[in-house]
Design a protein around this motif. Structure first.
Motif, PDB file in Angstrom:
ATOM      1  N   ALA A   1       0.827  -1.210   0.000  1.00 30.89           N
ATOM      2  CA  ALA A   1       0.000   0.000   0.000  1.00 30.89           C
ATOM      3  C   ALA A   1       0.862   1.261   0.000  1.00 30.89           C
ATOM      4  N   HIS A   2       2.108   1.132   0.412  1.00 31.38           N
ATOM      5  CA  HIS A   2       3.046   2.249   0.299  1.00 31.38           C
ATOM      6  C   HIS A   2       3.761   2.222  -1.047  1.00 31.38           C
ATOM      7  N   TRP A   3       4.342   1.073  -1.392  1.00 33.00           N
ATOM      8  CA  TRP A   3       5.244   1.009  -2.542  1.00 33.00           C
ATOM      9  C   TRP A   3       4.551   1.291  -3.867  1.00 33.00           C
ATOM     10  N   GLY A   4       3.347   0.812  -4.072  1.00 34.83           N
ATOM     11  CA  GLY A   4       2.640   1.066  -5.333  1.00 34.83           C
ATOM     12  C   GLY A   4       2.346   2.544  -5.535  1.00 34.83           C
ATOM     13  N   PRO A   5       1.661   3.182  -4.593  1.00 32.62           N
ATOM     14  CA  PRO A   5       1.403   4.613  -4.736  1.00 32.62           C
ATOM     15  C   PRO A   5       2.680   5.464  -4.741  1.00 32.62           C
ATOM     16  N   ALA A   6       3.701   5.051  -4.002  1.00 31.26           N
ATOM     17  CA  ALA A   6       4.967   5.794  -4.035  1.00 31.26           C
ATOM     18  C   ALA A   6       5.579   5.730  -5.430  1.00 31.26           C
ATOM     19  N   ALA A   7       5.524   4.567  -6.056  1.00 34.93           N
ATOM     20  CA  ALA A   7       6.042   4.435  -7.423  1.00 34.93           C
ATOM     21  C   ALA A   7       5.268   5.339  -8.376  1.00 34.93           C
ATOM     22  N   GLU A   8       3.959   5.376  -8.227  1.00 35.59           N
ATOM     23  CA  GLU A   8       3.146   6.241  -9.088  1.00 35.59           C
ATOM     24  C   GLU A   8       3.512   7.706  -8.896  1.00 35.59           C
ATOM     25  N   TYR A   9       3.717   8.118  -7.658  1.00 32.61           N
ATOM     26  CA  TYR A   9       4.112   9.501  -7.362  1.00 32.61           C
ATOM     27  C   TYR A   9       5.453   9.828  -8.012  1.00 32.61           C
ATOM     28  N   ILE A  10       6.416   8.952  -7.854  1.00 32.24           N
ATOM     29  CA  ILE A  10       7.747   9.179  -8.423  1.00 32.24           C
ATOM     30  C   ILE A  10       7.669   9.236  -9.947  1.00 32.24           C
ATOM     31  N   GLU A  11       6.950   8.307 -10.540  1.00 33.35           N
ATOM     32  CA  GLU A  11       6.813   8.272 -12.003  1.00 33.35           C
ATOM     33  C   GLU A  11       6.090   9.516 -12.527  1.00 33.35           C
ATOM     34  N   ARG A  12       5.055   9.931 -11.831  1.00 28.00           N
ATOM     35  CA  ARG A  12       4.250  11.077 -12.266  1.00 28.00           C
ATOM     36  C   ARG A  12       5.064  12.373 -12.281  1.00 28.00           C
ATOM     37  N   HIS A  13       6.048  12.480 -11.402  1.00 26.38           N
ATOM     38  CA  HIS A  13       6.828  13.716 -11.272  1.00 26.38           C
ATOM     39  C   HIS A  13       8.256  13.578 -11.807  1.00 26.38           C
ATOM     40  N   HIS A  14       8.467  12.622 -12.689  1.00 29.11           N
ATOM     41  CA  HIS A  14       9.801  12.358 -13.237  1.00 29.11           C
ATOM     42  C   HIS A  14      10.488  13.629 -13.738  1.00 29.11           C
TER      43      HIS A  14
END
Length: 114
Positions: free
Chosen positions: A93-106
Motif C-alpha cells: 500500500a506504500h510502494w505502489g502509490p509511491a512508485a506512481e508519485y515518483i513516475e508522475r513527477h519524473h
C-alpha cells in the motif's frame, strides 16, 4: 552503501543511491514535489553524483520503487516469504502509490538535478 539485507546482491551505485533517495527524501505517496525535489537535490549534491548520473537517477528511483511493489505483489500471489507476509502487512500500500508519485513527477526530479 548497504541498507537492506532483503535486497543484498551485486548492483550499481546508482541503483543503491536510488534506493537511498526513496528512503531519505522520503518519497511518500502523498508527497509534494516542491518539498521533495530540493531534498533530492541535497542528497545528490552531498553524494557528488556526476551529470550523467543525475540524468539517470530519477528513472532508477522509479524502477527500484516499482520493482519493490512488483516483488511484494508476486510474493502475495505465490506465497513466497517474506514478501507474502509483508504484502499482507500492508507494505504494498506504500510502494505502489509511491512508485506512481515518483513516475508522475519524473520531469520535476530531472529538473531539480540539472
Amino acid at each position: 552503501m548497504f541498507i537492506d539485507w532483503d535486497g543484498a546482491g551485486p548492483g550499481s551505485r546508482l541503483w543503491d543511491l536510488g534506493y537511498s533517495a526513496h528512503g531519505f527524501v522520503p518519497f511518500l505517496p502523498d508527497g509534494d514535489p516542491a518539498v521533495d525535489a530540493p531534498r533530492l537535490r541535497a542528497l545528490v549534491d552531498g553524494y557528488g553524483l556526476d551529470a550523467a548520473g543525475r540524468r539517470e537517477l530519477p528513472a532508477q528511483i522509479a524502477a527500484h520503487t516499482r520493482g519493490m511493489f512488483d516483488l511484494l505483489r508476486r510474493g502475495h500471489q505465490t506465497g513466497e516469504q517474506p514478501w507474502a507476509r509483508l504484502y499482507a502487512e500492508g507494505h504494498a500500500a506504500h510502494w505502489g502509490p509511491a512508485a506512481e508519485y515518483i513516475e508522475r513527477h519524473h520531469d520535476e526530479w530531472v529538473a531539480a538535478l540539472s
